[in-house]
Design an enzyme around this catalytic site. Structure first.
Site, PDB file in Angstrom:
ATOM      1  N   SER A  12     -72.351  17.438 -55.246  1.00 19.45           N
ATOM      2  CA  SER A  12     -71.029  17.422 -55.871  1.00 19.45           C
ATOM      3  C   SER A  12     -71.124  17.242 -57.372  1.00 19.45           C
ATOM      4  O   SER A  12     -70.183  17.548 -58.091  1.00 19.45           O
ATOM      5  CB  SER A  12     -70.215  16.240 -55.343  1.00 19.45           C
ATOM      6  OG  SER A  12     -70.228  16.204 -53.961  1.00 19.45           O
ATOM      7  N   HIS A  45     -70.883  24.455 -52.748  1.00 20.64           N
ATOM      8  CA  HIS A  45     -70.191  23.173 -52.639  1.00 20.64           C
ATOM      9  C   HIS A  45     -68.967  23.299 -51.736  1.00 20.64           C
ATOM     10  O   HIS A  45     -67.936  23.848 -52.124  1.00 20.64           O
ATOM     11  CB  HIS A  45     -69.794  22.680 -54.031  1.00 20.64           C
ATOM     12  CG  HIS A  45     -69.175  21.328 -54.012  1.00 20.64           C
ATOM     13  ND1 HIS A  45     -67.968  21.032 -54.608  1.00 20.64           N
ATOM     14  CD2 HIS A  45     -69.593  20.166 -53.436  1.00 20.64           C
ATOM     15  CE1 HIS A  45     -67.678  19.763 -54.404  1.00 20.64           C
ATOM     16  NE2 HIS A  45     -68.638  19.222 -53.706  1.00 20.64           N
ATOM     17  N   GLU A  65     -67.103  26.137 -53.891  1.00 25.89           N
ATOM     18  CA  GLU A  65     -67.522  26.389 -55.264  1.00 25.89           C
ATOM     19  C   GLU A  65     -68.961  26.898 -55.223  1.00 25.89           C
ATOM     20  O   GLU A  65     -69.840  26.212 -54.685  1.00 25.89           O
ATOM     21  CB  GLU A  65     -67.429  25.106 -56.098  1.00 25.89           C
ATOM     22  CG  GLU A  65     -65.989  24.700 -56.393  1.00 25.89           C
ATOM     23  CD  GLU A  65     -65.865  23.336 -57.070  1.00 25.89           C
ATOM     24  OE1 GLU A  65     -64.955  23.161 -57.882  1.00 25.89           O
ATOM     25  OE2 GLU A  65     -66.679  22.436 -56.777  1.00 25.89           O
ATOM     26  N   ASN A  77     -64.122  18.386 -58.510  1.00 28.39           N
ATOM     27  CA  ASN A  77     -64.486  16.978 -58.656  1.00 28.39           C
ATOM     28  C   ASN A  77     -64.341  16.496 -60.093  1.00 28.39           C
ATOM     29  O   ASN A  77     -64.050  15.324 -60.339  1.00 28.39           O
ATOM     30  CB  ASN A  77     -65.908  16.727 -58.155  1.00 28.39           C
ATOM     31  CG  ASN A  77     -65.957  16.726 -56.630  1.00 28.39           C
ATOM     32  OD1 ASN A  77     -64.920  16.694 -55.986  1.00 28.39           O
ATOM     33  ND2 ASN A  77     -67.137  16.766 -56.076  1.00 28.39           N
TER      34      ASN A  77
HETATM   35  N1  LIG Z   1     -68.444  13.281 -48.815  1.00 29.83           N
HETATM   36  C1  LIG Z   1     -67.800  14.282 -49.394  1.00 29.83           C
HETATM   37  O1  LIG Z   1     -66.560  14.316 -49.377  1.00 29.83           O
HETATM   38  C2  LIG Z   1     -68.572  15.396 -50.057  1.00 29.83           C
HETATM   39  C3  LIG Z   1     -67.898  16.594 -50.354  1.00 29.83           C
HETATM   40  C4  LIG Z   1     -68.636  17.655 -50.880  1.00 29.83           C
HETATM   41  C5  LIG Z   1     -69.972  17.506 -51.146  1.00 29.83           C
HETATM   42  N2  LIG Z   1     -70.601  16.324 -50.873  1.00 29.83           N
HETATM   43  C6  LIG Z   1     -72.043  16.237 -51.148  1.00 29.83           C
HETATM   44  O2  LIG Z   1     -72.713  16.463 -49.924  1.00 29.83           O
HETATM   45  C7  LIG Z   1     -73.945  15.743 -49.914  1.00 29.83           C
HETATM   46  C8  LIG Z   1     -73.985  14.845 -48.677  1.00 29.83           C
HETATM   47  O3  LIG Z   1     -72.949  13.880 -48.777  1.00 29.83           O
HETATM   48  P1  LIG Z   1     -72.344  13.153 -47.491  1.00 29.83           P
HETATM   49  O4  LIG Z   1     -71.086  12.505 -47.939  1.00 29.83           O
HETATM   50  O5  LIG Z   1     -72.322  14.088 -46.363  1.00 29.83           O
HETATM   51  O6  LIG Z   1     -73.446  12.033 -47.243  1.00 29.83           O
HETATM   52  P2  LIG Z   1     -73.719  11.163 -45.939  1.00 29.83           P
HETATM   53  O7  LIG Z   1     -74.309   9.909 -46.388  1.00 29.83           O
HETATM   54  O8  LIG Z   1     -72.499  11.110 -45.084  1.00 29.83           O
HETATM   55  O9  LIG Z   1     -74.818  12.035 -45.126  1.00 29.83           O
HETATM   56  C9  LIG Z   1     -76.108  12.266 -45.597  1.00 29.83           C
HETATM   57  C10 LIG Z   1     -77.012  12.563 -44.404  1.00 29.83           C
HETATM   58  O10 LIG Z   1     -78.283  12.969 -44.891  1.00 29.83           O
HETATM   59  C11 LIG Z   1     -79.270  12.451 -44.020  1.00 29.83           C
HETATM   60  N3  LIG Z   1     -80.573  12.422 -44.693  1.00 29.83           N
HETATM   61  C12 LIG Z   1     -81.013  11.538 -45.616  1.00 29.83           C
HETATM   62  N4  LIG Z   1     -82.272  11.862 -45.982  1.00 29.83           N
HETATM   63  C13 LIG Z   1     -82.639  12.957 -45.283  1.00 29.83           C
HETATM   64  C14 LIG Z   1     -83.819  13.748 -45.195  1.00 29.83           C
HETATM   65  N5  LIG Z   1     -84.875  13.454 -45.941  1.00 29.83           N
HETATM   66  N6  LIG Z   1     -83.840  14.794 -44.360  1.00 29.83           N
HETATM   67  C15 LIG Z   1     -82.775  15.085 -43.595  1.00 29.83           C
HETATM   68  N7  LIG Z   1     -81.618  14.379 -43.636  1.00 29.83           N
HETATM   69  C16 LIG Z   1     -81.548  13.327 -44.464  1.00 29.83           C
HETATM   70  C17 LIG Z   1     -78.735  11.073 -43.665  1.00 29.83           C
HETATM   71  O11 LIG Z   1     -79.315  10.613 -42.463  1.00 29.83           O
HETATM   72  C18 LIG Z   1     -77.236  11.354 -43.526  1.00 29.83           C
HETATM   73  O12 LIG Z   1     -76.871  11.686 -42.200  1.00 29.83           O
HETATM   74  C19 LIG Z   1     -74.008  14.983 -51.223  1.00 29.83           C
HETATM   75  O13 LIG Z   1     -74.738  15.742 -52.143  1.00 29.83           O
HETATM   76  C20 LIG Z   1     -72.534  14.912 -51.632  1.00 29.83           C
HETATM   77  O14 LIG Z   1     -72.377  14.786 -53.010  1.00 29.83           O
HETATM   78  C21 LIG Z   1     -69.923  15.278 -50.317  1.00 29.83           C
END
Ligand SMILES: NC(=O)c1ccc[n+]([C@@H]2O[C@H](COP(=O)([O-])OP(=O)(O)OC[C@H]3O[C@@H](n4cnc5c(N)ncnc54)[C@H](O)[C@@H]3O)[C@@H](O)[C@H]2O)c1
Length: 596
Positions: free
Chosen positions: A121, A142, A154, A192
């Protein structure tokens, strides 16, 4: 010819990853879904089955289609499973070093032609790409939360992403039924960059006890038509993720203080209050991962009896003024059964207000929302007057005259002399300090702000503004009156912009700054906020409706009161106002309305 993607990989099955898996599998694409451990894999699998089961229960997905969808997903621990996919989307936590490590590994494991994408993000896609030997095949894709629902994607290209890769990914987004906007690699991209300053500001209001979590969220939902309030959205995003995004944006985005994470966020993350995913954040949820909010020790008692607790009885209401707001407010009170005394500056004005109220009530009758008897009863409850003396025996006065402090102060001084003791004196000001008006009387404890939204008969929100001198009884009375009008009254402090404008206008101003910096177009920015965040209008549509002059004036007030450098009005906004491009009302604002 765009490249065919038959099998993709998703790394990390958390909040975003599990949803992204669903998007691909729903569209007939095989997915290799990878996690770091068996436990995390199980959580990801149950998020996916939970989401698809809900879709079946709601009739949005056939049971057979769900089974076919799930059969397309191959759950695996470890990146090695990704050796034959055409594209990988990484969705692991928002840490640059972790993402770089994963990309270096993906580069080793994946076939040479595979595209490597990140769902980051806020981190630099460029910095992630240089961890591989194929930065020209690295791109940002994204998605928005929840990925199966939100239409926007995005697409983030770096200076080295090849044009073919961008085109292939754009075609893929289309196939997924998404709308893509393609942009360069800048912290926060479009949505964002505009969203997080607002979210952080909302948290600081909550932290500073400016308003309760329910009131902050209700204000933005009911005042702006947003699908959810900022604190509920923080819980959905995840506080850990939100913290990382803010922190990165602060560091990458020019150290704008508005992106420095509010200390409370870090404290909550440390305490394990991550939002929905952990079962508790700003709100408490039925269980981890559940969207159902359950009452906790901060939940207000919502019953009518509780609202009326400590409130004074109000039967007769005076409304001073003859403009749009006064007219709407007269209608609202009369319809709700109050006896109303309307005071204008003369019979002619009263006649005009009467006609407008009648026309509006007639519309209600035509639409079947009001009976003819009710219309007559409502009109019969209004007394028309041109002298303030007729307010001697009302229980509440609502002032809605011109937005000039000297005029309002003089009026309140007169009301102080005329009105009986115990009356609640309310101002509808949207930008002046309520305390200035209160101090024009000898009874500041009885003075409160009642900030209605336009059109008052339609908009469900009222901001109840309490000054440092407003008594608890006066606030309770104001809240009870709002409830009796069928409106939601949210209580806040006496600061420029109250809740809604203070949170809304800096975001609009930021959108203007983004346009001014040529990062994106007005159309794409509007799309991003509507399709990525579910806003009813994009910032430029809204600015043209509100009026650029009005928006500039509000933004200036916020800047002058809070002295926040990031609130300085965008020069482009000032120039457009100077040029007479005021929005719809003048035929031209950010868009030309004369040709539509
Ligand atoms: N939460 C949101 O609303 C949102 C929206 C758009 C983008 N994002 C982006 O998406 C990405 C993930 O965010 P999230 O909110 O889903 O996080 P999250 O913490 O909910 O999930 C992350 C997952 O990654 C896994 N993980 C960690 N290390 C790993 C590895 N080495 N190999 C495989 N899996 C691994 C974890 O076990 C976890 O299940 C981030 O870059 C975030 O910025 C988040």
């Amino acid at each position: 010819m765009a490249r065919e993607f038959t099998r993709v990989g998703v790394v990390g099955l958390g909040t975003m990853g599990a949803g992204i898996v669903e998007v691909f599998a729903r569209n007939g694409i095989d997915v290799v879904a990878v996690e770091i451990s068996e436990g995390a894999l199980e959580r990801g699998r149950s998020t996916l089955t939970g989401s698809t089961d809900r879709a079946v229960a709601k009739g949005k997905l056939a049971a057979a289609d769900r089974d076919a969808l799930l059969s397309r997903v191959n759950f695996q621990v470890g990146l090695e499973a990704l050796h034959s996919v055409d594209l990988v989307i990484e969705a692991v936590p928002e840490h640059l070093d972790l993402k770089q490590r994963i990309f270096a590994e993906l580069d080793r494991v994946c076939k040479p032609e595979a595209i490597l994408a990140t769902n980051t993000s806020s981190l630099s896609v460029t910095e992630i790409s240089v961890a591989t030997t194929r930065p020209n095949q690295v791109i940002g894709i994204h998605f928005f939360n929840p990925a199966p629902v939100m239409k926007l994607v995005e697409v983030v290209r770096t200076v080295v992403t090849s044009a073919d890769v961008v085109a292939d990914v754009e075609a893929l987004c289309n196939r997924l039924g998404k709308v893509d906007v393609t942009i360069n690699d800048r912290a926060g991209f479009i949505a964002n960059a505009l969203l997080f300053g607002y979210l952080n500001h909302a948290v600081s209001m909550f932290e500073g006890r400016y308003a309760t979590r329910e009131d902050i969220d209700a204000a933005m939902k009911l005042g702006c038509g947003l699908p959810m309030g900022p604190l509920a959205l923080m819980d959905l995003i995840g506080l850990d993720t939100a913290y990382e995004i803010l922190d990165t944006m602060y560091r990458r985005g020019g150290r704008d203080r508005r992106h420095a994470p509010v200390p409370l966020i870090k404290q909550m993350v440390t305490a394990g209050l991550l939002g929905r995913k952990s079962g508790r954040g700003f709100y408490t949820y039925e269980r981890p991962g559940s969207p159902v909010v359950v009452p906790d020790d901060q939940t207000p008692v919502a019953s009518q009896a509780a609202l009326a607790d400590g409130a004074r009885a109000i039967a007769k209401v005076g409304v001073v003024g003859s403009g749009t707001m006064a007219t709407g407010i007269i209608e609202v009170f009369a319809k709700a059964g109050y006896e109303v005394v309307s005071v204008t500056r003369g019979a002619e004005k009263s006649a005009k207000v009467f006609e407008t109220v009648k026309t509006s009530l007639n519309k209600g009758v035509v639409r079947g929302k009001l009976s003819e008897d009710d219309r007559e009863a409502a009109l019969g409850r209004i007394n028309w007057s041109a002298t303030l003396e007729h307010l001697a025996d009302v229980d509440l006065v609502v002032e809605a005259v011109v937005e000039e402090l000297s005029v309002k102060k003089a009026l309140f001084a007169s009301l102080d002399e005329i009105c009986k003791p115990g009356v609640v004196l309310a101002t509808t000001t949207s930008s002046l300090p309520v305390i200035d008006v209160a101090m024009a009387t000898q009874r500041p404890a009885d003075v409160v702000g009642l900030h209605f939204f336009n059109p008052a008969p339609v908009m469900p929100l009222v901001e109840v503004v309490q000054t440092i001198r407003t008594s608890a009884e006066t606030t309770a009375t104001a809240r009870a009156v709002c409830a009796a009008l069928g409106k939601t009254g949210v209580v806040c402090g006496d600061r420029s912009g109250f809740i809604v404008n203070a949170l809304l206008f800096p975001y609009l101003n930021d959108a203007v700054k983004m346009l001014e910096a040529s990062y994106s177009t007005a159309d794409d920015i509007d799309y991003a906020m509507k399709l990525g965040c579910g806003y009813p209008m994009g910032p430029f549509e809204l600015l043209d409706v509100v009026g650029l002059d009005v928006s500039l004036a509000i933004q200036r007030e916020l800047y002058l009161e809070l002295r926040e450098p990031g609130f300085a009005p965008a020069p482009l906004l000032e120039h457009l106002v100077t040029a007479g491009y005021l929005g719809r009302k003048s035929g031209r604002g950010f868009r030309d309305h004369t040709r539509r």
